[in-house]
Design a protein around this motif. Structure first.
Motif, mmCIF file in Angstrom:
data_model
loop_
_atom_site.group_PDB
_atom_site.id
_atom_site.type_symbol
_atom_site.label_atom_id
_atom_site.label_comp_id
_atom_site.label_asym_id
_atom_site.label_seq_id
_atom_site.Cartn_x
_atom_site.Cartn_y
_atom_site.Cartn_z
ATOM 1 N N ASP A 65 0.830 5.233 1.891
ATOM 2 C CA ASP A 65 0.152 5.938 2.989
ATOM 3 C C ASP A 65 -0.452 7.229 2.436
ATOM 4 O O ASP A 65 0.062 7.789 1.473
ATOM 5 C CB ASP A 65 1.157 6.270 4.099
ATOM 6 C CG ASP A 65 1.736 5.021 4.757
ATOM 7 O OD1 ASP A 65 1.117 3.942 4.666
ATOM 8 O OD2 ASP A 65 2.820 5.126 5.366
ATOM 9 N N HIS A 71 0.850 -1.196 0.000
ATOM 10 C CA HIS A 71 0.000 0.000 0.000
ATOM 11 C C HIS A 71 0.884 1.243 0.000
ATOM 12 O O HIS A 71 2.095 1.153 0.213
ATOM 13 C CB HIS A 71 -0.889 0.005 1.254
ATOM 14 C CG HIS A 71 -0.095 0.130 2.519
ATOM 15 N ND1 HIS A 71 0.581 -0.926 3.088
ATOM 16 C CD2 HIS A 71 0.184 1.203 3.303
ATOM 17 C CE1 HIS A 71 1.224 -0.528 4.163
ATOM 18 N NE2 HIS A 71 1.016 0.775 4.316
ATOM 19 N N HIS A 114 4.843 0.109 -0.009
ATOM 20 C CA HIS A 114 5.557 -0.724 0.966
ATOM 21 C C HIS A 114 4.642 -1.811 1.500
ATOM 22 O O HIS A 114 3.426 -1.762 1.314
ATOM 23 C CB HIS A 114 6.142 0.148 2.091
ATOM 24 C CG HIS A 114 5.147 1.023 2.801
ATOM 25 N ND1 HIS A 114 4.582 2.143 2.230
ATOM 26 C CD2 HIS A 114 4.594 0.929 4.036
ATOM 27 C CE1 HIS A 114 3.748 2.710 3.083
ATOM 28 N NE2 HIS A 114 3.725 1.984 4.190
HETATM 29 FE FE LIG Z 1 2.142 2.097 5.559
#
Ligand SMILES: [Fe+2]
Ligand SMILES: O=C(O)CCC(=O)C(=O)O
Length: 313
Positions: A190, A188, A245
Motif C-alpha cells: 500500500d 501489492h 500482501h
Molecule cells: Fe492492500
C-alpha cells in the motif's frame, strides 16, 4: 526454511493502559510494534473492547453499500488525486469490488458520501462508518507515536501525524464456486504510512515474509492487522519495509474486509536523526502527488520495485 515461530506475526494486546505513554503496557507494546514492523512489516492488534455491535454494524454497512445498484455505486465521490471511489471487478482482480471514502473520521466526510449514495440518509451506515473510523484512527495515532519513540524522534510525532488524512475502504470478494485457491487480490504494497485492516468471517488475507513465505492472517472479531506502507518505508530509511500482501480465495463464500489507510501529504523526507554513517540516506524526497501519479500509471504489478526505481539513492 525457518521454524513456525519465525513465521508468526506478533499479536499485541491493546488496552486502555497501552494508550498511556510510559506505562508498562506502552513500553512492552512499543517493543513488539518495532519487532513486527522490522521483521514482517506488520503485526496484529487485539482490542477486546471493540464491541461486537460495531463489528456487526460495519459489515452490515458494507453489505448495504455493495447491494446498491451499480449506477449508484459508480457515482463520483471525490476529486482528490489517488482517491479511488468505487472500483468494480477488473480483469486483474475479477472477484474484487472496493470503495474508498475520504475523511470518514469526521461526520462531514461521511455525510458527503452519504448525500451522494443515499440522499434520503442511512443512519446506521453514518454511525458505524464514523465510529469505526474514529476507533481505528486512535490506533493509527498510537502506532505512529510508538514508531516515533522507537526511533528516538518523539519530537517529530506532531508534524508526522498532522500530515495525515484518512481513506476508509470497504472490500468485497464475490463468490466463485470453482475458484478456491485462486488469487482474490494480487500481491501489492500500500502507498500509505500504515494501513489497518479488519476482516469479517471469511479468511483470505496473506502477508509475505522476507524469506518469501506467504502466511495467513486469520479474521477475529476484535483484531486489526497493521501493515507498513511505502511512506513508512521511505520515512524510516528502510528500517521498516512495506508489507507485501494479497488475498486468496479460501472458501466458496463472499468475503468482506474493511480498512483505514493513512494518506500522507506534501513531501516525505527521511528525518536527519535516522541517517548516519552506518545508515546512509536511502531515498530522495518523495513528493506524494507525483508518487501517487506513478502508482496509478504503473499499476499493481510493478509496485514491489517502484520505490527504489523512482526515489532510491
Ligand atoms: Fe492492500
Ligand atoms: O481484503 C483485504 O483484507 C485487503 C485489501 C487490500 O489489501 C487492499 O485493497 O489494499
Amino acid at each position: 526454511m525457518g521454524s513456525e515461530a519465525e513465521h508468526r506475526i506478533p499479536v499485541i494486546n491493546f488496552n486502555e493502559e497501552s494508550f498511556k505513554p510510559g506505562s508498562d503496557s506502552w513500553v512492552l507494546a512499543c517493543k513488539y510494534v518495532r519487532y513486527g514492523l522490522e521483521k514482517f512489516g506488520c503485526f496484529e492488534i487485539v482490542y477486546d473492547k471493540f464491541s461486537s455491535e460495531l463489528h456487526n454494524s460495519i459489515f452490515g454497512a458494507a453489505e448495504d453499500f455493495f447491494d446498491l445498484p451499480k449506477e449508484t455505486k459508480m457515482q463520483k465521490v471525490s476529486d482528490r488525486l489517488g482517491s479511488i471511489g468505487y472500483i468494480a471487478d477488473s480483469p486483474t482482480d475479477p472477484l474484487y469490488e472496493t470503495v474508498g471514502i475520504d475523511n470518514t473520521t469526521t461526520l462531514q466526510g461521511v455525510d458527503h458520501f452519504l448525500n451522494i449514495m443515499w440522499p434520503a440518509g442511512n443512519i446506521t451506515f453514518r454511525e458505524s462508518v464514523h465510529s469505526f473510523s474514529k476507533r481505528v484512527q486512535g490506533f493509527h495515532e498510537l502506532v505512529t507515536r510508538m514508531v516515533c519513540e522507537n526511533y528516538g524522534v518523539e519530537g517529530l510525532f506532531n508534524s508526522v501525524f498532522e500530515n495525515f488524512v484518512y481513506s476508509f475502504r470497504f472490500f468485497k470478494y464475490n463468490r466463485t464456486q470453482t475458484k478456491v485457491g485462486e488469487v482474490g487480490l494480487v500481491a501489492h504494497t500500500d502507498i500509505s504510512f500504515i494501513s489497518i485492516l479488519h476482516q469479517h468471517e471469511v479468511e483470505g488475507l496473506q502477508i509475505k515474509t522476507k524469506d518469501d513465505h506467504w502466511i495467513d492472517v486469520k479474521p477475529k472479531p476484535s483484531s486489526f492487522v497493521v501493515l507498513a506502507g511505502d511512506v513508512l518505508q521511505v520515512w524510516s530509511n528502510n528500517k521498516v519495509r512495506s508489507c507485501e500482501h494479497r488475498v486468496i480465495v479460501k472458501e466458496d463464500k463472499v468475503r468482506y474486509s474493511v480498512g483505514l489507510f493513512t494518506v500522507a501529504q506534501g513531501v516525505i523526507q527521511v528525518p536527519d536523526e535516522l541517517v548516519d554513517d552506518e545508515h546512509p540516506l536511502k531515498y530522495k524526497p518523495l513528493d506524494m502527488a507525483e508518487y501517487t501519479r506513478f502508482t496509478i500509471e504503473a499499476g499493481a504489478a510493478k509496485q514491489a520495485s517502484r520505490l527504489k526505481a523512482f526515489y532510491g539513492i
